[in-house]
Scaffold this motif. Structure first.
Motif, PDB file in Angstrom:
ATOM      1  N   PHE A  16       0.821  -1.207   0.000  1.00  0.00           N
ATOM      2  CA  PHE A  16       0.000   0.000   0.000  1.00  0.00           C
ATOM      3  C   PHE A  16       0.856   1.259   0.000  1.00  0.00           C
ATOM      4  O   PHE A  16       0.369   2.347  -0.266  1.00  0.00           O
ATOM      5  N   PRO A  71      -0.295  -4.503  -4.637  1.00  0.00           N
ATOM      6  CA  PRO A  71      -0.704  -5.409  -3.561  1.00  0.00           C
ATOM      7  C   PRO A  71      -1.407  -6.669  -4.058  1.00  0.00           C
ATOM      8  O   PRO A  71      -1.228  -7.740  -3.464  1.00  0.00           O
ATOM      9  N   ASN A  72      -2.193  -6.551  -5.148  1.00  0.00           N
ATOM     10  CA  ASN A  72      -2.954  -7.726  -5.591  1.00  0.00           C
ATOM     11  C   ASN A  72      -2.090  -8.772  -6.286  1.00  0.00           C
ATOM     12  O   ASN A  72      -2.549  -9.852  -6.601  1.00  0.00           O
ATOM     13  N   VAL A  82       1.440 -11.941  -0.347  1.00  0.00           N
ATOM     14  CA  VAL A  82       1.452 -11.430   1.016  1.00  0.00           C
ATOM     15  C   VAL A  82       0.010 -11.093   1.339  1.00  0.00           C
ATOM     16  O   VAL A  82      -0.679 -10.505   0.518  1.00  0.00           O
ATOM     17  N   ASN A  83      -0.474 -11.506   2.494  1.00  0.00           N
ATOM     18  CA  ASN A  83      -1.824 -11.108   2.878  1.00  0.00           C
ATOM     19  C   ASN A  83      -1.778 -10.410   4.220  1.00  0.00           C
ATOM     20  O   ASN A  83      -0.837 -10.550   4.979  1.00  0.00           O
ATOM     21  N   MET A  84      -2.825  -9.640   4.446  1.00  0.00           N
ATOM     22  CA  MET A  84      -2.822  -8.801   5.626  1.00  0.00           C
ATOM     23  C   MET A  84      -4.114  -8.984   6.404  1.00  0.00           C
ATOM     24  O   MET A  84      -5.184  -9.122   5.823  1.00  0.00           O
ATOM     25  N   PHE A  89     -13.257 -15.231  -0.780  1.00  0.00           N
ATOM     26  CA  PHE A  89     -13.068 -14.091  -1.676  1.00  0.00           C
ATOM     27  C   PHE A  89     -11.738 -14.132  -2.428  1.00  0.00           C
ATOM     28  O   PHE A  89     -11.691 -14.050  -3.656  1.00  0.00           O
ATOM     29  N   GLY A  90     -10.645 -14.283  -1.687  1.00  0.00           N
ATOM     30  CA  GLY A  90      -9.323 -14.284  -2.308  1.00  0.00           C
ATOM     31  C   GLY A  90      -9.120 -15.479  -3.229  1.00  0.00           C
ATOM     32  O   GLY A  90      -8.483 -15.364  -4.285  1.00  0.00           O
ATOM     33  N   ARG A  97     -10.811 -14.900  -6.522  1.00  0.00           N
ATOM     34  CA  ARG A  97     -10.027 -13.967  -7.354  1.00  0.00           C
ATOM     35  C   ARG A  97      -8.890 -14.697  -8.052  1.00  0.00           C
ATOM     36  O   ARG A  97      -8.481 -14.341  -9.135  1.00  0.00           O
ATOM     37  N   LYS A 126      -5.444 -17.954   1.269  1.00  0.00           N
ATOM     38  CA  LYS A 126      -4.638 -18.052   0.050  1.00  0.00           C
ATOM     39  C   LYS A 126      -3.251 -18.624   0.324  1.00  0.00           C
ATOM     40  O   LYS A 126      -2.407 -18.645  -0.564  1.00  0.00           O
ATOM     41  N   GLU A 163      -8.697  -1.797   0.618  1.00  0.00           N
ATOM     42  CA  GLU A 163      -7.339  -2.324   0.709  1.00  0.00           C
ATOM     43  C   GLU A 163      -7.369  -3.834   0.889  1.00  0.00           C
ATOM     44  O   GLU A 163      -6.549  -4.553   0.313  1.00  0.00           O
ATOM     45  N   ALA A 193      -9.607  -5.846  -0.252  1.00  0.00           N
ATOM     46  CA  ALA A 193      -9.935  -6.432  -1.547  1.00  0.00           C
ATOM     47  C   ALA A 193      -8.695  -6.485  -2.437  1.00  0.00           C
ATOM     48  O   ALA A 193      -8.418  -7.500  -3.082  1.00  0.00           O
ATOM     49  N   LEU A 194      -7.926  -5.399  -2.452  1.00  0.00           N
ATOM     50  CA  LEU A 194      -6.678  -5.383  -3.230  1.00  0.00           C
ATOM     51  C   LEU A 194      -5.732  -6.454  -2.710  1.00  0.00           C
ATOM     52  O   LEU A 194      -5.116  -7.197  -3.471  1.00  0.00           O
ATOM     53  N   ASP A 195      -5.647  -6.521  -1.390  1.00  0.00           N
ATOM     54  CA  ASP A 195      -4.746  -7.464  -0.742  1.00  0.00           C
ATOM     55  C   ASP A 195      -5.097  -8.898  -1.105  1.00  0.00           C
ATOM     56  O   ASP A 195      -4.240  -9.762  -1.209  1.00  0.00           O
ATOM     57  N   LEU A 196      -6.402  -9.151  -1.305  1.00  0.00           N
ATOM     58  CA  LEU A 196      -6.846 -10.513  -1.608  1.00  0.00           C
ATOM     59  C   LEU A 196      -6.838 -10.789  -3.110  1.00  0.00           C
ATOM     60  O   LEU A 196      -7.364 -11.797  -3.553  1.00  0.00           O
ATOM     61  N   GLY A 197      -6.274  -9.879  -3.894  1.00  0.00           N
ATOM     62  CA  GLY A 197      -6.054 -10.185  -5.303  1.00  0.00           C
ATOM     63  C   GLY A 197      -6.933  -9.445  -6.291  1.00  0.00           C
ATOM     64  O   GLY A 197      -6.945  -9.776  -7.470  1.00  0.00           O
ATOM     65  N   CYS A 198      -7.701  -8.456  -5.846  1.00  0.00           N
ATOM     66  CA  CYS A 198      -8.527  -7.701  -6.777  1.00  0.00           C
ATOM     67  C   CYS A 198      -7.699  -6.620  -7.467  1.00  0.00           C
ATOM     68  O   CYS A 198      -6.837  -6.001  -6.839  1.00  0.00           O
ATOM     69  N   GLU A 233     -11.858  -4.182  -9.921  1.00  0.00           N
ATOM     70  CA  GLU A 233     -12.596  -5.282  -9.285  1.00  0.00           C
ATOM     71  C   GLU A 233     -12.953  -4.945  -7.841  1.00  0.00           C
ATOM     72  O   GLU A 233     -14.038  -5.268  -7.358  1.00  0.00           O
TER      73      GLU A 233
END
Lengths: 381, 271
Positions: free
Chosen positions: A66, A86-87, A91-93, A112-113, A116, A164, B162, B164-169, B173
């Motif tokens: 971020f 980030p996508n 790495v997950n947060m 969700f992840g 995707r 994930k 954030e 959502a972005l973090d999880l791959g969007c 998306e």
């Protein structure tokens, strides 16, 4: 069975999973991270600890993607991740506010992840079920986030970020919103999950007890710099500076002049340093003090629980005379606030092994505080 | 401590009378037998029958609905996009200017908006008709939509995006799958607002309309100039009924959602 101690940071062969190389991050004129280099190893539970505004959250947000470093680079598994959004990072947060999607059920939040990533249905189903089992949420899969309690939400957030199977999991004050009891339980849960999944965890917290409990190593930060990185024991027992000693736990700080002591053969409490801290006071002995500090102005750091309190002059290496000003009763322990004759206040913590009604020492009593020759730490003043 | 007081009762009566007396009179006279609007001659529904025979009115109503539908959809898309950029876009060059300018049409006299649009359409040689009215209504309705949507976005927890972005969007998306569903109620109310504004606009529509694109407010206004006919009372009554039903339904839906959410949260806390 001999257990090998987990300490990859001591192994020169081990390659770090994450490497900060001279990272600086500025927001306008404000320097959040100041030329910081640090290595974090796979399977570590690494805690970033510090007061608010010390840069710990910025470090985490740079790992998540971020924020990007102003200078320097961050390597993940040897690869520079500065330009990766980030996508696209493995790495997950887990967010401080949990950031659960309110319009999706618990099941859909966790899936969700995976959706995707375009995984097939059976895989997603199996993985989500596994995560629900791991976090003991099977009964709540169909509920919405606002239909479950705070502790359950926290577990959903954890399950979602673990689903994930990231190389690195970031936890931003993960237990901040839970009450004390639940927080302690959850700390052990987190450790179990970290061990069973083998994921590398980096946790950001301002709660030192939490960092000490869960982490394999703790980094104490201040003003965008890491002051000390060590195991919880070493951070507590061997802080490298007054800042760290003062930040972690309670400590008595006594200023004075250091002098080297003679070494006597066969006496392991000889050598080291002694502290001259006031006219008419016997010097305080610190047998494990670093003789390189001899002749300098130093600070003697002494943990309150390393002291004993008595009415008679004790036969210990160090004794201080004073008067009891205050007694803080915490149930299992009591903290005695003792004023020395030069006005310095010293805290001593004593376990309440006897009932309070049988306590011999009370307010206004003249007492002796004592500690062993190796109890104190000598730090540069 | 609920005591009856003459002061409260009077204020309430006066307030509501001020708001609703004109409408009540209009509704009553729509059931008047007489052709003379101001003379009561007994109950009748004949004006409603005549209204539905009147091709002009029906055409105008159809045009109005089409214009309102398309302009509110367009305004919702543009207004939501503008709100998103203003709230989320961070500090970019000209942000202050842009945010000031998007709200300017809110306080701009309609006559000026209408006139400037008319000049524009003539300037670029666009024939005036339904299209120009739709464009004109979109222009002024989108700033209302962006006000409604941005007030929701301000209170929106950015860490959801954030996450959502973090999880791959991808950023788009994240907007489609997370932000939009959550802000949907305010987008819908923005759309409703835009629809209503378009429905009752007279000034801007009369500047930008052309042959074959007479909207209902224009039709009513020109008919009234020739004398108020009971048909218009009937038409207005129907509109009032529609709006009332719409408002009551919308508030019931949101109230039920709020009640259900409160109940769920209580249940969760008791576990």
């Amino acid at each position: 069975m001999a257990q090998t101690i987990f300490a990859p940071w001591d192994d020169p062969e081990e390659k770090p999973l994450i490497e900060f190389v001279n990272v600086t991050k500025r927001f306008g004129d404000f320097t959040a991270i100041d030329n910081l280099s640090q290595q974090i190893y796979a399977r570590e539970f690494f805690a970033l600890l510090g007061p608010s505004g010390c840069g710990k959250t910025t470090m985490m947000r740079m790992l998540a993607g971020f924020e990007t470093p102003t200078e320097g680079k961050i390597l993940l598994g040897g690869q520079d991740i500065g330009a990766i959004p980030p996508n696209k990072r493995s790495v997950n947060m887990m967010f401080q506010s949990y950031a659960l999607f309110p319009h999706l059920s618990i099941w859909e939040n966790i899936a969700f992840g995976l959706k995707r990533e375009g995984k097939d249905k059976e895989f997603i189903q199996a993985r989500v079920d596994e995560m629900l089992r791991l976090t003991r949420l099977e009964a709540f899969a169909r509920r919405k986030p606002h239909q479950i309690s705070g502790g359950q939400r926290q577990r959903v957030a954890l399950a979602r970020s673990l689903a994930k199977a990231p190389k690195l999991l970031l936890l931003d004050e993960p237990l901040g919103a839970l009450d004390k009891k639940l927080r302690e339980e959850t700390q052990f849960e987190l450790m179990d999950i970290q061990e069973s999944t083998g994921t590398t965890f980096v946790i950001v917290t301002h709660d030192q007890e939490e960092a000490m409990t869960v982490a394999s190593r703790v980094a104490v930060m201040d003003h965008g710099k890491i002051i000390q990185v060590a195991t919880p024991q070493n951070i507590y027992e061997a802080p490298n500076s007054v800042y760290v000693a003062d930040f972690i736990g309670d400590v008595n700080l006594i200023k004075g002049q250091a002098k080297a002591r003679d070494i006597v053969e066969g006496d392991d409490t000889s050598g080291g340093l002694e502290l001259h801290w006031g006219e008419g006071h016997a010097p305080l002995v610190a047998a494990n003090g670093d003789t390189a500090l001899a002749g300098k102005e130093v600070v003697l750091a002494l943990r309150p629980e390393k002291m004993s309190i008595s009415k008679e002059h004790p036969a210990a290496a160090n004794a201080l005379k004073g008067k009891v000003i205050d007694i803080g009763y915490l149930g299992n322990i009591s903290t005695y606030h003792v004023e020395l004759d030069n006005g310095t206040m010293v805290k001593a913590q004593i376990a309440n092994t006897r009932r309070v009604s049988r306590r011999q020492i009370t307010w206004e009593d003249e007492v002796w505080l004592s500690f062993s020759a190796t109890a104190a730490i000598v730090l540069e003043g | 401590m609920r005591r009856f007081s003459w002061f409260n009762a009077t204020s309430l009566t006066l307030g509501f009378a001020f708001l609703y007396l004109p409408m009540v009179i209009l509704v009553i006279y729509s059931f008047n037998e007489s052709r003379l609007v101001t003379v009561w001659a007994g109950f009748s529904t004949k004006w409603y029958g005549e209204l539905f025979q009147n091709k002009d009115f029906l055409n105008a109503a159809w045009v109005t609905l089409k214009v309102a539908f398309f302009s509110s959809c367009l305004a919702t898309v543009l207004g939501t996009m503008a709100a998103y950029v203003l709230v989320r876009g961070g500090r970019f060059r000209g942000r202050t200017l842009f945010s000031g300018m998007i709200y300017a049409p809110l306080v701009m006299p309609e006559v000026i908006t209408g006139l400037s649009l008319l000049l524009l359409f003539i300037g670029i040689g666009l024939d005036r008709g339904i299209l120009t009215v739709v464009l004109a209504h979109t222009t002024f309705a989108m700033c209302y939509v962006s006000v409604v949507v941005s007030s929701r976005l301000v209170s929106f927890d950015q860490s959801l995006e954030e996450a959502a972005l973090d999880l791959g969007c991808s950023p788009f998306e994240a907007f489609r799958l997370v932000t939009l569903p959550i802000i949907a109620p305010s987008v819908i109310s923005g759309w409703l607002l835009a629809f209503t504004l378009s429905l009752d606009d007279l000034v801007i529509a009369s500047f930008t309309t052309g042959p074959g694109a007479t909207t209902l407010p224009i039709k009513v206004y020109s008919a009234v100039r020739l004398g108020v006919s009971p048909e218009i009372n009937a038409l207005s009554t129907i509109l009032i009924a529609l709006v009332t039903v719409g408002v009551i339904t919308a508030s019931l839906i949101s109230k039920r959602a709020a009640v259900a959410q409160a109940r769920d949260e209580r249940a969760a806390l008791q576990q």
